[in-house]
Write a protein that holds these residues in place. Sequence first.
Motif, PDB file in Angstrom:
ATOM      1  N   ILE A   1       7.275  11.315  12.782  1.00 31.40           N
ATOM      2  CA  ILE A   1       6.592  12.603  12.723  1.00 31.40           C
ATOM      3  C   ILE A   1       6.955  13.284  11.421  1.00 31.40           C
ATOM      4  O   ILE A   1       8.115  13.360  11.036  1.00 31.40           O
TER       5      ILE A   1
ATOM      6  N   ALA B   1       7.053  16.629   9.966  1.00 31.63           N
ATOM      7  CA  ALA B   1       6.981  18.016  10.394  1.00 31.63           C
ATOM      8  C   ALA B   1       7.190  18.943   9.221  1.00 31.63           C
ATOM      9  O   ALA B   1       8.028  18.697   8.362  1.00 31.63           O
ATOM     10  N   GLY B   2       6.408  19.980   9.182  1.00 30.78           N
ATOM     11  CA  GLY B   2       6.607  21.007   8.166  1.00 30.78           C
ATOM     12  C   GLY B   2       6.561  22.350   8.842  1.00 30.78           C
ATOM     13  O   GLY B   2       5.922  22.506   9.876  1.00 30.78           O
ATOM     14  N   ILE B   3       7.248  23.309   8.262  1.00 28.95           N
ATOM     15  CA  ILE B   3       7.182  24.650   8.831  1.00 28.95           C
ATOM     16  C   ILE B   3       5.920  25.312   8.317  1.00 28.95           C
ATOM     17  O   ILE B   3       5.535  25.123   7.166  1.00 28.95           O
TER      18      ILE B   3
ATOM     19  N   LEU C   1       0.133  23.304  17.624  1.00 31.00           N
ATOM     20  CA  LEU C   1       0.228  23.394  19.075  1.00 31.00           C
ATOM     21  C   LEU C   1      -0.300  24.731  19.546  1.00 31.00           C
ATOM     22  O   LEU C   1      -0.241  25.735  18.848  1.00 31.00           O
TER      23      LEU C   1
ATOM     24  N   VAL D   1       3.048  22.729  25.452  1.00 35.84           N
ATOM     25  CA  VAL D   1       2.781  21.302  25.324  1.00 35.84           C
ATOM     26  C   VAL D   1       4.125  20.580  25.360  1.00 35.84           C
ATOM     27  O   VAL D   1       5.077  20.997  24.706  1.00 35.84           O
TER      28      VAL D   1
ATOM     29  N   SER E   1       6.723  17.251  24.741  1.00 39.11           N
ATOM     30  CA  SER E   1       6.886  16.256  23.671  1.00 39.11           C
ATOM     31  C   SER E   1       6.089  15.008  23.981  1.00 39.11           C
ATOM     32  O   SER E   1       5.564  14.365  23.078  1.00 39.11           O
TER      33      SER E   1
ATOM     34  N   LEU F   1       2.659  15.512  22.812  1.00 36.29           N
ATOM     35  CA  LEU F   1       2.620  15.542  21.352  1.00 36.29           C
ATOM     36  C   LEU F   1       2.707  14.127  20.770  1.00 36.29           C
ATOM     37  O   LEU F   1       1.903  13.740  19.921  1.00 36.29           O
TER      38      LEU F   1
ATOM     39  N   VAL G   1       2.673  17.548  11.157  1.00 35.07           N
ATOM     40  CA  VAL G   1       2.792  18.314  12.392  1.00 35.07           C
ATOM     41  C   VAL G   1       3.418  19.653  12.061  1.00 35.07           C
ATOM     42  O   VAL G   1       4.399  19.713  11.324  1.00 35.07           O
TER      43      VAL G   1
ATOM     44  N   ASN H   1       4.317  23.822  13.586  1.00 37.66           N
ATOM     45  CA  ASN H   1       4.452  24.624  14.793  1.00 37.66           C
ATOM     46  C   ASN H   1       3.321  25.624  14.904  1.00 37.66           C
ATOM     47  O   ASN H   1       2.980  26.263  13.959  1.00 37.66           O
TER      48      ASN H   1
ATOM     49  N   ALA I   1       7.160  22.308  20.742  1.00 37.11           N
ATOM     50  CA  ALA I   1       7.472  23.242  19.660  1.00 37.11           C
ATOM     51  C   ALA I   1       8.928  23.068  19.206  1.00 37.11           C
ATOM     52  O   ALA I   1       9.232  23.089  18.018  1.00 37.11           O
TER      53      ALA I   1
ATOM     54  N   LEU J   1      10.754  20.319  19.496  1.00 37.85           N
ATOM     55  CA  LEU J   1      10.872  19.030  18.816  1.00 37.85           C
ATOM     56  C   LEU J   1      10.457  19.151  17.352  1.00 37.85           C
ATOM     57  O   LEU J   1      11.150  18.671  16.448  1.00 37.85           O
ATOM     58  N   ILE J   2       9.341  19.852  17.131  1.00 39.32           N
ATOM     59  CA  ILE J   2       8.862  20.021  15.759  1.00 39.32           C
ATOM     60  C   ILE J   2       9.845  20.865  14.963  1.00 39.32           C
ATOM     61  O   ILE J   2      10.131  20.579  13.801  1.00 39.32           O
ATOM     62  N   GLU J   3      10.398  21.892  15.614  1.00 38.57           N
ATOM     63  CA  GLU J   3      11.362  22.769  14.941  1.00 38.57           C
ATOM     64  C   GLU J   3      12.571  21.953  14.471  1.00 38.57           C
ATOM     65  O   GLU J   3      13.006  22.073  13.317  1.00 38.57           O
TER      66      GLU J   3
ATOM     67  N   ALA K   1      12.744  18.677  13.999  1.00 37.27           N
ATOM     68  CA  ALA K   1      12.346  17.719  12.966  1.00 37.27           C
ATOM     69  C   ALA K   1      12.223  18.414  11.617  1.00 37.27           C
ATOM     70  O   ALA K   1      12.652  17.881  10.586  1.00 37.27           O
ATOM     71  N   ALA K   2      11.641  19.633  11.620  1.00 40.36           N
ATOM     72  CA  ALA K   2      11.490  20.370  10.367  1.00 40.36           C
ATOM     73  C   ALA K   2      12.854  20.744   9.791  1.00 40.36           C
ATOM     74  O   ALA K   2      13.087  20.631   8.582  1.00 40.36           O
TER      75      ALA K   2
END
Lengths: 127, 126
Positions: free
Chosen positions: A43, A45-47, A99, A103, A105, A108, A125, A127, B101, B103-105, B107-108
């Motif tokens: 994945i 991921a970026g903020i 998202l 949701v 994981s 996702l 991906v 947030n 959310a 999980l993404i946090e 990972a980021a």
Amino acid sequence: MRIETPVRRRRPIGLTSLIDVIFLLLLFFMLSSSFTRFAQVEITAGIQGASAASSRPDIIIRLMEDGWQVNGETLPEDAAMTRLSELQAAGAQKAALTLRGEVTSQALIDAVEAINTKTTLQLTVAN
Amino acid sequence: MRLTRPKPANRGEPTIALINIVFLMLIFFLIAGTLVPPQPEQLELIATSEAENAPPPDTLFINSDGELMQASGPVTVEEFMAAQDEGSTIRLAADRNLAAARLIEVAAKLREAGAHRVVVVTERAR
């Protein structure tokens, strides 16, 4: 004077100690090995907002509890995948997944896996 | 006329046959199983069916409440990344009921702290 040493009878190898060790090894491997197979999904991921200036995604996918939204259009999962393939054929390269709502994981990662296997979009991906 | 049968000699158990079977089982488990490092209890990994094969998860776990854990105990992202090489691939194992959310946090945060790639380890469904 010559003393004759008595000829020793050869004993057979002790099998009990051998089987003890083998039983121990067997127990160890039975208890510590597992037959579950593992896989991995990357994945990226970026903020939100951090990388928006440098690269704008061509497609925005919003993952909801009961369906997908591709570029603002609400679709069930199958239709969303065909829509993504169409968009890719039309020249889209980057996709961003966001998202909406609660949701898990599992949902996702299912979505990321589906997109990665059925299309070749660069997926981010956020947030 | 009554004949007495000669008693068969007591030979003991057939040890060789026993060892053969145990050896076979040993070899089966050696080859078919993989050794798995200890995992936190009550962690249900995410299930996938088509992703690429991977070795078992070994480093970082997130339970369904969103707490980060290592085999040795709870950690934070900063502590964890301090022990890792710069630019390495981090393999993350998440519970399937964790909020996406979070999980993404995580990972980021890992990427910000210097991880080159972040991959999620999943269980392969048959």
